[in-house]
Design a protein around this motif. Structure first.
Motif, PDB file in Angstrom:
ATOM      1  N   THR A  92     -17.783 -31.430  -2.374  1.00 20.75           N
ATOM      2  CA  THR A  92     -18.550 -32.231  -1.696  1.00 20.75           C
ATOM      3  C   THR A  92     -19.502 -33.121  -2.242  1.00 20.75           C
ATOM      4  O   THR A  92     -19.620 -32.749  -3.578  1.00 20.75           O
ATOM      5  CB  THR A  92     -19.323 -31.285  -0.532  1.00 20.75           C
ATOM      6  N   ASN A  93     -20.188 -34.040  -1.727  1.00 18.82           N
ATOM      7  CA  ASN A  93     -21.187 -34.576  -2.361  1.00 18.82           C
ATOM      8  C   ASN A  93     -22.100 -35.096  -1.202  1.00 18.82           C
ATOM      9  O   ASN A  93     -21.842 -34.741  -0.042  1.00 18.82           O
ATOM     10  CB  ASN A  93     -20.672 -35.772  -3.202  1.00 18.82           C
ATOM     11  N   PRO A  94     -23.427 -35.369  -1.500  1.00 20.53           N
ATOM     12  CA  PRO A  94     -24.516 -35.805  -0.574  1.00 20.53           C
ATOM     13  C   PRO A  94     -24.156 -36.732   0.426  1.00 20.53           C
ATOM     14  O   PRO A  94     -24.110 -36.679   1.695  1.00 20.53           O
ATOM     15  CB  PRO A  94     -25.661 -36.165  -1.255  1.00 20.53           C
ATOM     16  N   VAL A 140     -15.155 -30.833 -15.188  1.00 23.23           N
ATOM     17  CA  VAL A 140     -15.747 -32.090 -15.563  1.00 23.23           C
ATOM     18  C   VAL A 140     -15.100 -33.284 -14.478  1.00 23.23           C
ATOM     19  O   VAL A 140     -13.857 -33.136 -14.406  1.00 23.23           O
ATOM     20  CB  VAL A 140     -15.501 -32.950 -16.846  1.00 23.23           C
ATOM     21  N   SER A 141     -15.893 -33.598 -13.573  1.00 21.34           N
ATOM     22  CA  SER A 141     -15.223 -34.654 -12.576  1.00 21.34           C
ATOM     23  C   SER A 141     -15.388 -36.028 -13.096  1.00 21.34           C
ATOM     24  O   SER A 141     -16.498 -36.829 -13.216  1.00 21.34           O
ATOM     25  CB  SER A 141     -16.090 -34.755 -11.330  1.00 21.34           C
ATOM     26  N   MET A 142     -14.078 -36.475 -13.236  1.00 19.46           N
ATOM     27  CA  MET A 142     -13.975 -37.828 -13.895  1.00 19.46           C
ATOM     28  C   MET A 142     -13.545 -38.763 -12.837  1.00 19.46           C
ATOM     29  O   MET A 142     -12.765 -38.464 -11.886  1.00 19.46           O
ATOM     30  CB  MET A 142     -12.572 -37.815 -14.731  1.00 19.46           C
ATOM     31  N   PHE A 143     -14.377 -39.745 -12.534  1.00 20.36           N
ATOM     32  CA  PHE A 143     -14.391 -40.335 -11.408  1.00 20.36           C
ATOM     33  C   PHE A 143     -13.494 -41.897 -11.647  1.00 20.36           C
ATOM     34  O   PHE A 143     -13.797 -43.073 -11.814  1.00 20.36           O
ATOM     35  CB  PHE A 143     -15.789 -41.173 -11.247  1.00 20.36           C
ATOM     36  N   ALA A 144     -12.142 -41.474 -11.411  1.00 20.06           N
ATOM     37  CA  ALA A 144     -10.999 -42.458 -11.751  1.00 20.06           C
ATOM     38  C   ALA A 144     -11.263 -43.813 -10.716  1.00 20.06           C
ATOM     39  O   ALA A 144     -11.258 -44.851 -11.303  1.00 20.06           O
ATOM     40  CB  ALA A 144      -9.728 -41.859 -11.532  1.00 20.06           C
ATOM     41  N   GLY A 145     -11.193 -43.446  -9.692  1.00 21.42           N
ATOM     42  CA  GLY A 145     -11.366 -44.618  -8.883  1.00 21.42           C
ATOM     43  C   GLY A 145     -12.520 -45.631  -8.943  1.00 21.42           C
ATOM     44  O   GLY A 145     -12.474 -46.950  -8.989  1.00 21.42           O
ATOM     45  N   ARG A 146     -13.499 -44.887  -9.199  1.00 21.98           N
ATOM     46  CA  ARG A 146     -14.834 -45.660  -9.177  1.00 21.98           C
ATOM     47  C   ARG A 146     -14.821 -46.337 -10.741  1.00 21.98           C
ATOM     48  O   ARG A 146     -15.591 -47.512 -10.999  1.00 21.98           O
ATOM     49  CB  ARG A 146     -16.270 -44.980  -9.362  1.00 21.98           C
ATOM     50  N   MET A 147     -14.020 -45.850 -11.665  1.00 25.21           N
ATOM     51  CA  MET A 147     -13.842 -46.342 -12.897  1.00 25.21           C
ATOM     52  C   MET A 147     -13.115 -47.773 -12.714  1.00 25.21           C
ATOM     53  O   MET A 147     -13.506 -48.702 -13.431  1.00 25.21           O
ATOM     54  CB  MET A 147     -12.971 -45.614 -13.914  1.00 25.21           C
ATOM     55  N   ALA A 156      -9.659 -34.579 -11.669  1.00 22.29           N
ATOM     56  CA  ALA A 156      -9.657 -35.865 -11.317  1.00 22.29           C
ATOM     57  C   ALA A 156     -10.116 -36.182 -10.129  1.00 22.29           C
ATOM     58  O   ALA A 156      -9.894 -35.407  -9.124  1.00 22.29           O
ATOM     59  CB  ALA A 156      -7.955 -36.400 -11.426  1.00 22.29           C
ATOM     60  N   ALA A 157     -11.280 -37.235 -10.048  1.00 22.18           N
ATOM     61  CA  ALA A 157     -11.978 -37.296  -8.681  1.00 22.18           C
ATOM     62  C   ALA A 157     -12.070 -38.645  -8.470  1.00 22.18           C
ATOM     63  O   ALA A 157     -11.299 -39.599  -9.304  1.00 22.18           O
ATOM     64  CB  ALA A 157     -13.486 -36.799  -8.848  1.00 22.18           C
ATOM     65  N   SER A 158     -12.830 -39.017  -7.484  1.00 20.52           N
ATOM     66  CA  SER A 158     -12.753 -40.435  -6.581  1.00 20.52           C
ATOM     67  C   SER A 158     -11.307 -41.078  -6.664  1.00 20.52           C
ATOM     68  O   SER A 158     -11.174 -42.053  -7.126  1.00 20.52           O
ATOM     69  CB  SER A 158     -13.789 -41.306  -7.679  1.00 20.52           C
ATOM     70  N   LEU A 159     -10.189 -40.529  -6.203  1.00 24.89           N
ATOM     71  CA  LEU A 159      -9.020 -40.827  -6.146  1.00 24.89           C
ATOM     72  C   LEU A 159      -8.725 -41.531  -4.902  1.00 24.89           C
ATOM     73  O   LEU A 159      -9.360 -41.296  -3.829  1.00 24.89           O
ATOM     74  CB  LEU A 159      -7.893 -39.565  -6.281  1.00 24.89           C
ATOM     75  N   ALA A 210      -7.263 -31.563  -9.037  1.00 19.96           N
ATOM     76  CA  ALA A 210      -7.403 -33.104  -8.601  1.00 19.96           C
ATOM     77  C   ALA A 210      -8.145 -32.864  -7.205  1.00 19.96           C
ATOM     78  O   ALA A 210      -7.754 -31.928  -6.652  1.00 19.96           O
ATOM     79  CB  ALA A 210      -6.105 -34.046  -8.433  1.00 19.96           C
ATOM     80  N   THR A 211      -9.359 -33.453  -7.093  1.00 16.58           N
ATOM     81  CA  THR A 211      -9.984 -33.574  -5.704  1.00 16.58           C
ATOM     82  C   THR A 211      -9.500 -34.636  -4.875  1.00 16.58           C
ATOM     83  O   THR A 211      -9.571 -35.703  -5.571  1.00 16.58           O
ATOM     84  CB  THR A 211     -11.421 -33.199  -5.883  1.00 16.58           C
ATOM     85  N   ILE A 212      -9.020 -34.406  -3.712  1.00 18.03           N
ATOM     86  CA  ILE A 212      -8.136 -35.522  -3.181  1.00 18.03           C
ATOM     87  C   ILE A 212      -8.868 -35.717  -1.728  1.00 18.03           C
ATOM     88  O   ILE A 212      -8.938 -34.739  -0.874  1.00 18.03           O
ATOM     89  CB  ILE A 212      -6.641 -35.214  -3.190  1.00 18.03           C
ATOM     90  N   VAL A 240      -9.711 -30.494  -2.024  1.00 18.24           N
ATOM     91  CA  VAL A 240      -9.904 -31.428  -0.892  1.00 18.24           C
ATOM     92  C   VAL A 240     -11.367 -31.981  -1.216  1.00 18.24           C
ATOM     93  O   VAL A 240     -12.263 -31.232  -1.243  1.00 18.24           O
ATOM     94  CB  VAL A 240      -9.417 -30.795   0.535  1.00 18.24           C
ATOM     95  N   ASP A 241     -11.497 -33.299  -1.245  1.00 19.72           N
ATOM     96  CA  ASP A 241     -12.521 -34.139  -1.463  1.00 19.72           C
ATOM     97  C   ASP A 241     -13.155 -34.540   0.063  1.00 19.72           C
ATOM     98  O   ASP A 241     -12.943 -35.453   0.395  1.00 19.72           O
ATOM     99  CB  ASP A 241     -12.126 -35.415  -2.283  1.00 19.72           C
ATOM    100  N   SER A 242     -13.860 -33.357   0.570  1.00 16.78           N
ATOM    101  CA  SER A 242     -14.453 -33.759   1.997  1.00 16.78           C
ATOM    102  C   SER A 242     -15.631 -32.831   2.264  1.00 16.78           C
ATOM    103  O   SER A 242     -15.688 -31.654   1.889  1.00 16.78           O
ATOM    104  CB  SER A 242     -13.008 -33.608   2.869  1.00 16.78           C
TER     105      SER A 242
HETATM  106  C1  E4P Z   1     -16.044 -35.614  -5.922  1.00 16.81           C
HETATM  107  O1  E4P Z   1     -16.443 -34.642  -6.540  1.00 16.81           O
HETATM  108  C2  E4P Z   1     -16.674 -37.070  -6.064  1.00 16.81           C
HETATM  109  O2  E4P Z   1     -17.990 -36.987  -5.315  1.00 16.81           O
HETATM  110  C3  E4P Z   1     -15.684 -38.037  -5.138  1.00 16.81           C
HETATM  111  O3  E4P Z   1     -14.326 -37.969  -5.477  1.00 16.81           O
HETATM  112  C4  E4P Z   1     -16.149 -39.482  -5.041  1.00 16.81           C
HETATM  113  O4  E4P Z   1     -15.390 -40.314  -4.619  1.00 16.81           O
HETATM  114  P1  E4P Z   1     -15.572 -41.684  -4.271  1.00 16.81           P
HETATM  115  O5  E4P Z   1     -15.732 -42.595  -5.393  1.00 16.81           O
HETATM  116  O6  E4P Z   1     -14.308 -42.071  -3.364  1.00 16.81           O
HETATM  117  O7  E4P Z   1     -16.841 -41.833  -3.271  1.00 16.81           O
END
Ligand code: E4P
Length: 272
Positions: A27-29, A150-157, A217-220, A237-239, A5-7
């Motif tokens: 988590t992230n900052p 390795v957290s691949m930032f799909a959404g931000r890509m 898989a991150a930033s989903l 996948a982190t969701i 869970v990405d939270s």
């Molecule tokens: C998780 O590890 C990332 O920090 C997170 O998925 C980033 O998501 P965002 O691009 O929606 O902020």
């Protein structure tokens, strides 16, 4: 596929763990900041250490990623160790999140500090989540340095591709994994046609070389990305909680449920 869970939101994490299908938390900052602000608005005056320890208690020793804020390997390594030591009494599975490259400007000299920090922490047998990863090459280096994930930032890509090619679309809108064909040419960035393509290429690359690092898989942003991550054999996948809830829903499930509920004979419902 593992589901994280990405939270950093206590209520969301608690609810998600109650489902019994969650394997960890990232988590992230920014997420920590949002969660603390929400608690403050509710009149709860909680310090960050207490907040993190609450997350760890809910996660019950499943991996929880905590990100460093330093930018040089010589500072990231002790900060990672300090985070681990501070919280290790709550969990054996603290994962230190290290930006694959902490450079904040194109011409920055800190480019390789992330890789050095990943190596330094993994040599000390610590679990490392290489974060802000946008190319399979970055993932390869992080994996060689010993990253656990390795957290691949799909959404931000996808955001990056949209910006680069001047596309107007909402953040949460699905971006096709196979990319967008415009005037007979697929829109791409250095051979990457979408966030999920980035995930798929990275899964393939690490597999080809027998590297044990798990692709996360991150930033989903939507449920279809979760399906695509699973289909390409992504390890985890982190969701975000909002997307996690969407995974359960379908209009025909709701419609069917309503009908079954209405039709159920009274004596059937009472069978003991
Ligand atoms: C998780 O590890 C990332 O920090 C997170 O998925 C980033 O998501 P965002 O691009 O929606 O902020």
């Amino acid at each position: 596929m593992k589901i994280f869970v990405d939270s950093a939101d206590i209520e969301e994490i608690k609810e998600a763990y109650e489902w019994g299908i969650v394997n960890g938390v990232t988590t992230n900052p920014s997420l920590i900041k949002q969660a603390l602000e929400k608690r403050k608005e509710k009149g709860e005056n909680i310090d960050v250490k207490t907040h993190i320890s609450e997350i760890l208690k809910i996660a019950r020793s499943t991996p929880v990623s905590l990100e460093v804020t330093e930018k040089k390997a010589k500072d990231m390594i002790p900060q990672g160790i300090m985070l681990y030591r501070t919280f290790k009494s709550y969990s054996k599975n603290i994962v230190i999140k290290i930006p694959v490259s902490p450079a904040m400007k194109e011409e920055s000299k800190n480019d390789y500090e992330g890789i050095k920090a990943i190596k330094g922490l993994s040599e000390r047998k610590m679990l490392v989540n290489a974060t802000l990863v946008f190319t399979p090459e970055q993932a390869l280096l992080a994996a060689k340095a010993g990253a656990t994930y390795v957290s691949m930032f799909a959404g931000r890509m996808d955001d990056y591709l949209k910006e680069k090619h001047g596309l107007k679309a909402k953040k949460e809108e699905y971006y096709p994994m196979e990319g967008i064909n415009e005037k007979g040419r697929i829109l791409e960035d250095d051979g990457i046609v979408s966030g999920m393509d980035l995930v798929a290429q990275t899964v393939e690359l690490l597999k080809q070389h027998g590297l044990k690092t798990e692709v996360l898989a991150a930033s989903l942003r939507n449920k279809r990305q979760v399906r695509e991550a699973a289909l390409v054999g992504c390890h985890a996948a982190t969701i975000p909680f909002k997307v996690l809830k969407e995974l359960v829903m379908h209009p025909k499930t709701i419609e069917g449920m309503k009908k079954f509920s209405e039709d159920a004979p009274e004596d059937y419902k009472k069978i003991k």
